[in-house]
Design an enzyme around this catalytic site. Structure first.
Site, mmCIF file in Angstrom:
data_model
loop_
_atom_site.group_PDB
_atom_site.id
_atom_site.type_symbol
_atom_site.label_atom_id
_atom_site.label_comp_id
_atom_site.label_asym_id
_atom_site.label_seq_id
_atom_site.Cartn_x
_atom_site.Cartn_y
_atom_site.Cartn_z
ATOM 1 N N LYS A 112 42.201 -12.353 -77.094
ATOM 2 C CA LYS A 112 41.696 -13.726 -76.972
ATOM 3 C C LYS A 112 40.412 -13.731 -76.142
ATOM 4 C CE LYS A 112 46.272 -15.931 -76.655
ATOM 5 N NZ LYS A 112 47.212 -16.450 -75.624
ATOM 6 N N CYS B 170 42.879 -19.754 -70.537
ATOM 7 C CA CYS B 170 42.573 -19.894 -69.110
ATOM 8 C C CYS B 170 41.726 -18.740 -68.553
ATOM 9 C CB CYS B 170 43.863 -20.027 -68.311
ATOM 10 S SG CYS B 170 45.238 -19.066 -68.972
ATOM 11 N N THR C 298 55.771 -33.128 -70.454
ATOM 12 C CA THR C 298 56.773 -32.619 -69.512
ATOM 13 C C THR C 298 56.537 -31.155 -69.147
ATOM 14 O OG1 THR C 298 58.137 -32.133 -71.430
ATOM 15 C CG2 THR C 298 58.610 -34.182 -70.258
ATOM 16 N N GLN D 285 47.159 -12.385 -63.354
ATOM 17 C CA GLN D 285 47.504 -13.732 -63.806
ATOM 18 C C GLN D 285 48.824 -14.256 -63.229
ATOM 19 O OE1 GLN D 285 45.368 -12.905 -68.116
ATOM 20 N NE2 GLN D 285 46.796 -14.628 -68.036
ATOM 21 N N HIS E 235 44.760 -17.768 -61.393
ATOM 22 C CA HIS E 235 44.461 -16.443 -61.938
ATOM 23 C C HIS E 235 43.273 -15.853 -61.162
ATOM 24 C CE1 HIS E 235 47.164 -17.283 -65.146
ATOM 25 N NE2 HIS E 235 46.339 -17.390 -66.165
ATOM 26 N N GLY F 93 51.430 -19.608 -66.024
ATOM 27 C CA GLY F 93 50.917 -19.545 -67.394
ATOM 28 C C GLY F 93 52.024 -19.411 -68.416
ATOM 29 N N ALA G 94 54.103 -27.671 -67.951
ATOM 30 C CA ALA G 94 53.278 -27.341 -66.788
ATOM 31 C C ALA G 94 51.863 -27.904 -66.943
ATOM 32 C CB ALA G 94 53.225 -25.813 -66.623
ATOM 33 N N ARG H 43 50.054 -9.446 -65.409
ATOM 34 C CA ARG H 43 50.826 -10.522 -64.760
ATOM 35 C C ARG H 43 51.227 -10.069 -63.372
ATOM 36 N NH1 ARG H 43 50.896 -15.316 -66.897
ATOM 37 N NH2 ARG H 43 51.761 -14.574 -68.867
HETATM 38 O O1 25A Z 1 50.569 -19.631 -76.877
HETATM 39 P P1 25A Z 1 50.779 -21.074 -77.171
HETATM 40 O O2 25A Z 1 51.794 -21.324 -78.208
HETATM 41 O O3 25A Z 1 49.503 -21.793 -77.374
HETATM 42 O O4 25A Z 1 51.489 -21.619 -75.850
HETATM 43 C C1 25A Z 1 50.930 -22.488 -75.024
HETATM 44 C C2 25A Z 1 52.039 -23.002 -74.145
HETATM 45 O O5 25A Z 1 51.949 -22.304 -72.906
HETATM 46 C C3 25A Z 1 52.029 -23.205 -71.827
HETATM 47 C C4 25A Z 1 52.206 -24.582 -72.385
HETATM 48 O O6 25A Z 1 53.586 -24.862 -72.292
HETATM 49 C C5 25A Z 1 51.843 -24.475 -73.846
HETATM 50 O O7 25A Z 1 52.681 -25.269 -74.638
HETATM 51 N N1 25A Z 1 50.875 -23.020 -70.983
HETATM 52 C C6 25A Z 1 50.888 -22.648 -69.690
HETATM 53 N N2 25A Z 1 49.671 -22.504 -69.209
HETATM 54 C C7 25A Z 1 48.822 -22.795 -70.193
HETATM 55 C C8 25A Z 1 47.423 -22.832 -70.310
HETATM 56 N N3 25A Z 1 46.624 -22.506 -69.290
HETATM 57 C C9 25A Z 1 49.580 -23.123 -71.331
HETATM 58 N N4 25A Z 1 49.012 -23.494 -72.457
HETATM 59 C C10 25A Z 1 47.685 -23.532 -72.507
HETATM 60 N N5 25A Z 1 46.881 -23.205 -71.480
HETATM 61 P P2 25A Z 1 54.181 -25.822 -71.222
HETATM 62 O O8 25A Z 1 55.399 -25.161 -70.734
HETATM 63 O O9 25A Z 1 53.149 -26.237 -70.272
HETATM 64 O O10 25A Z 1 54.589 -27.090 -72.067
HETATM 65 C C11 25A Z 1 55.273 -27.149 -73.248
HETATM 66 C C12 25A Z 1 55.324 -28.672 -73.567
HETATM 67 O O11 25A Z 1 55.500 -28.797 -74.974
HETATM 68 C C13 25A Z 1 56.583 -29.695 -75.198
HETATM 69 N N6 25A Z 1 57.236 -29.434 -76.453
HETATM 70 C C14 25A Z 1 57.944 -28.368 -76.825
HETATM 71 N N7 25A Z 1 58.422 -28.520 -78.070
HETATM 72 C C15 25A Z 1 58.000 -29.718 -78.481
HETATM 73 C C16 25A Z 1 57.241 -30.316 -77.450
HETATM 74 N N8 25A Z 1 56.706 -31.515 -77.568
HETATM 75 C C17 25A Z 1 56.906 -32.171 -78.726
HETATM 76 N N9 25A Z 1 57.614 -31.677 -79.743
HETATM 77 C C18 25A Z 1 58.181 -30.472 -79.667
HETATM 78 N N10 25A Z 1 58.902 -29.990 -80.687
HETATM 79 C C19 25A Z 1 57.507 -29.469 -74.054
HETATM 80 O O12 25A Z 1 58.293 -30.604 -73.869
HETATM 81 C C20 25A Z 1 56.516 -29.314 -72.889
HETATM 82 O O13 25A Z 1 56.104 -30.593 -72.449
HETATM 83 P P3 25A Z 1 59.914 -30.567 -73.839
HETATM 84 O O14 25A Z 1 60.341 -31.868 -74.356
HETATM 85 O O15 25A Z 1 60.402 -29.279 -74.493
HETATM 86 O O16 25A Z 1 60.281 -30.552 -72.337
HETATM 87 C C21 25A Z 1 60.095 -29.497 -71.517
HETATM 88 C C22 25A Z 1 61.259 -29.587 -70.582
HETATM 89 O O17 25A Z 1 62.425 -29.184 -71.317
HETATM 90 C C23 25A Z 1 62.936 -27.945 -70.845
HETATM 91 N N11 25A Z 1 63.109 -27.147 -72.068
HETATM 92 C C24 25A Z 1 62.176 -26.428 -72.698
HETATM 93 N N12 25A Z 1 62.714 -25.820 -73.777
HETATM 94 C C25 25A Z 1 64.028 -26.156 -73.816
HETATM 95 C C26 25A Z 1 64.285 -27.013 -72.735
HETATM 96 N N13 25A Z 1 65.485 -27.538 -72.521
HETATM 97 C C27 25A Z 1 66.464 -27.231 -73.364
HETATM 98 N N14 25A Z 1 66.289 -26.417 -74.431
HETATM 99 C C28 25A Z 1 65.099 -25.850 -74.680
HETATM 100 N N15 25A Z 1 64.927 -25.032 -75.752
HETATM 101 C C29 25A Z 1 61.914 -27.426 -69.892
HETATM 102 O O18 25A Z 1 62.522 -26.810 -68.790
HETATM 103 C C30 25A Z 1 61.148 -28.646 -69.445
HETATM 104 O O19 25A Z 1 61.739 -29.239 -68.312
HETATM 105 O O1 L14 Z 2 46.355 -18.824 -74.767
HETATM 106 O O2 L14 Z 2 48.937 -16.948 -68.271
HETATM 107 O O3 L14 Z 2 46.422 -20.661 -73.647
HETATM 108 O O4 L14 Z 2 50.445 -16.701 -69.848
HETATM 109 C C1 L14 Z 2 48.302 -19.870 -71.900
HETATM 110 C C2 L14 Z 2 49.156 -19.191 -70.857
HETATM 111 C C3 L14 Z 2 47.515 -17.655 -72.634
HETATM 112 C C4 L14 Z 2 48.381 -17.009 -71.600
HETATM 113 C C5 L14 Z 2 46.848 -19.543 -73.886
HETATM 114 C C6 L14 Z 2 49.368 -17.132 -69.437
HETATM 115 C C7 L14 Z 2 47.993 -19.007 -73.075
HETATM 116 C C8 L14 Z 2 48.531 -17.889 -70.423
#
Ligand code: 25A
Ligand code: L14
Length: 339
Positions: free
Chosen positions: A215, A131, A12, A158, A244, A162, A14, A237
């Site tokens: 990174k 990315c 769900t 960026q 990007h 992201g 991005a 940003r």
């Molecule tokens: O630095 P990190 O930790 O490695 O972070 C990487 C994160 O950055 C994003 C991507 O998040 C990734 O998780 N990202 C963006 N660009 C990126 C890139 N180039 C990138 N990462 C890597 N490379 P994202 O926003 O794309 O997706 C997050 C997904 O993870 C699911 N998720 C969260 N907690 C989870 C989980 N899945 C399983 N178990 C868990 N405990 C999350 O799903 C999403 O699919 P979701 O079920 O949370 O649904 C998202 C929808 O729900 C809303 N929402 C989010 N948080 C809350 C919420 N609603 C209510 N309360 C909340 N706290 C959102 O609006 C969305 O509609």
């Molecule tokens: O390390 O543009 O994959 O905020 C993904 C989202 C790095 C930052 C990762 C962004 C992150 C990126």
């Protein structure tokens, strides 16, 4: 042809949304596809090609009948669930920062170091790079192979996607409020992002660089298998939704003419050169990057301040080549050569 059961974790989000779209677009040989997210999203319907998938709760999913897991649920979730999936026999391609710097986990850009994919066997996990690193190295690899690179200075521009859906929304709301002369809210970013530039991505480190900048240093050295390559990044940003951009300045080991560099880049896999000395003769995030697959390179020119310096402008879609597409290209190598 063999077909595979594939799970998209964080479906769900991005990145997960792009993973599903790209799997369908590329006709990945799929038997069953599972859309997994948190319990918050369980039961929601999301599109896969012309069918609908029901989102399932990751915490309750059994991976033993799934061959490939494309993970992007955030680092802390991957930390817990990627090893569990791998232990159940599912090969995980993880898009988070969780495993990138583990010595026994390959960190892969198929155009640059596809040979590392074979090492998936050690832990059953392959890491997808950041990315900003991906698009930079797709563009630099042909030049590195030709003459070697001593040092990279890079400033990134960026997109807010992201950060996630809430950041895209914050940019839209602030932009509208400012045009309407209304007060703005800053919830996602510490300062106004609309009509602004913030020199800050991810957290600050002890050395004054941000983690996003470090990174790019760590990942470049690991992927190029060259600890001597010097990298000096500033990550910024800007108020762009998707794509990007990077101003990349390299110091080569031997001089390379602009024409030779342009020829090498034009022949490189995954690269499209747009480099004409006229109005609009260069790629931008919005006009070329967004929604497309290549890494675009333009503004290729000799550095007038350095005898072996070369400058270029590099653009790509951060959610596609920067994340989902790169993961699926890794999965394609896995199924063609390994599983
Ligand atoms: O630095 P990190 O930790 O490695 O972070 C990487 C994160 O950055 C994003 C991507 O998040 C990734 O998780 N990202 C963006 N660009 C990126 C890139 N180039 C990138 N990462 C890597 N490379 P994202 O926003 O794309 O997706 C997050 C997904 O993870 C699911 N998720 C969260 N907690 C989870 C989980 N899945 C399983 N178990 C868990 N405990 C999350 O799903 C999403 O699919 P979701 O079920 O949370 O649904 C998202 C929808 O729900 C809303 N929402 C989010 N948080 C809350 C919420 N609603 C209510 N309360 C909340 N706290 C959102 O609006 C969305 O509609
Ligand atoms: O390390 O543009 O994959 O905020 C993904 C989202 C790095 C930052 C990762 C962004 C992150 C990126």
């Amino acid at each position: 042809m063999k077909k595979y059961n594939v799970a998209v974790v964080g479906a769900t989000g991005a990145v997960g949304e792009q993973m599903l779209a790209i799997l369908a677009q590329r006709n990945f040989p799929i038997n069953n596809v599972y859309a997994l997210a948190s319990s918050r999203s369980a039961g929601k319907k999301i599109a896969f090609g012309d069918i609908e998938l029901e989102v399932q709760d990751l915490a309750e999913f059994d991976f033993s009948n799934t061959q490939i897991g494309l993970f992007s649920p955030g680092a802390s979730i991957s930390k817990e669930y990627a090893p569990k999936a791998a232990a159940q026999g599912c090969v995980v391609v993880d898009n988070t920062s969780q495993f990138r710097y583990d010595d026994d986990i390959p960190l892969v850009i198929p155009e640059v170091n596809a040979h590392q994919i074979a090492n998936y066997k050690v832990r059953g996990i392959i890491a997808n790079p950041n990315c900003s690193t991906i698009q930079m190295l797709v563009a630099l690899k042909p030049l590195y192979d030709a003459v070697g690179i001593e040092r990279i200075n890079v400033a990134t521009y960026q997109a807010v996607s992201g950060t996630g859906a809430d950041a895209i929304e914050e940019l839209s709301q602030q932009s509208r409020a400012i045009l309407d002369n209304k007060p703005i809210n800053c919830d996602v970013y510490p300062k106004q992002i609309a009509f602004n530039a913030l020199p800050h991505i991810d957290k600050f480190m002890d050395n004054g660089y941000t983690k996003e900048e470090m990174k790019m240093v760590w990942e470049t050295q690991k992927i190029m298998e060259d600890d001597s390559i010097l990298v000096n990044p500033t990550t910024v940003r800007i108020p762009v939704k998707y794509g990007h951009s990077e101003a990349v300045h390299i110091e080569l080991k031997e001089k390379l003419s602009v024409q030779k560099a342009r020829d090498l880049l034009a022949a490189a896999p995954g690269v499209v050169v747009i480099d004409e000395h006229k109005e609009g003769g260069y790629p931008t995030a919005v006009t070329e990057g967004e929604g497309t697959d290549p890494v675009y390179v333009g503004r290729i020119r000799e550095d007038i301040s350095h005898p072996r310096g070369l400058n270029m402008w590099v653009v790509s879609d951060n959610l596609r080549k920067g994340a989902a597409l790169n993961s699926i290209q890794i999965a394609e190598v896995l199924i063609n050569n390994h599983i």
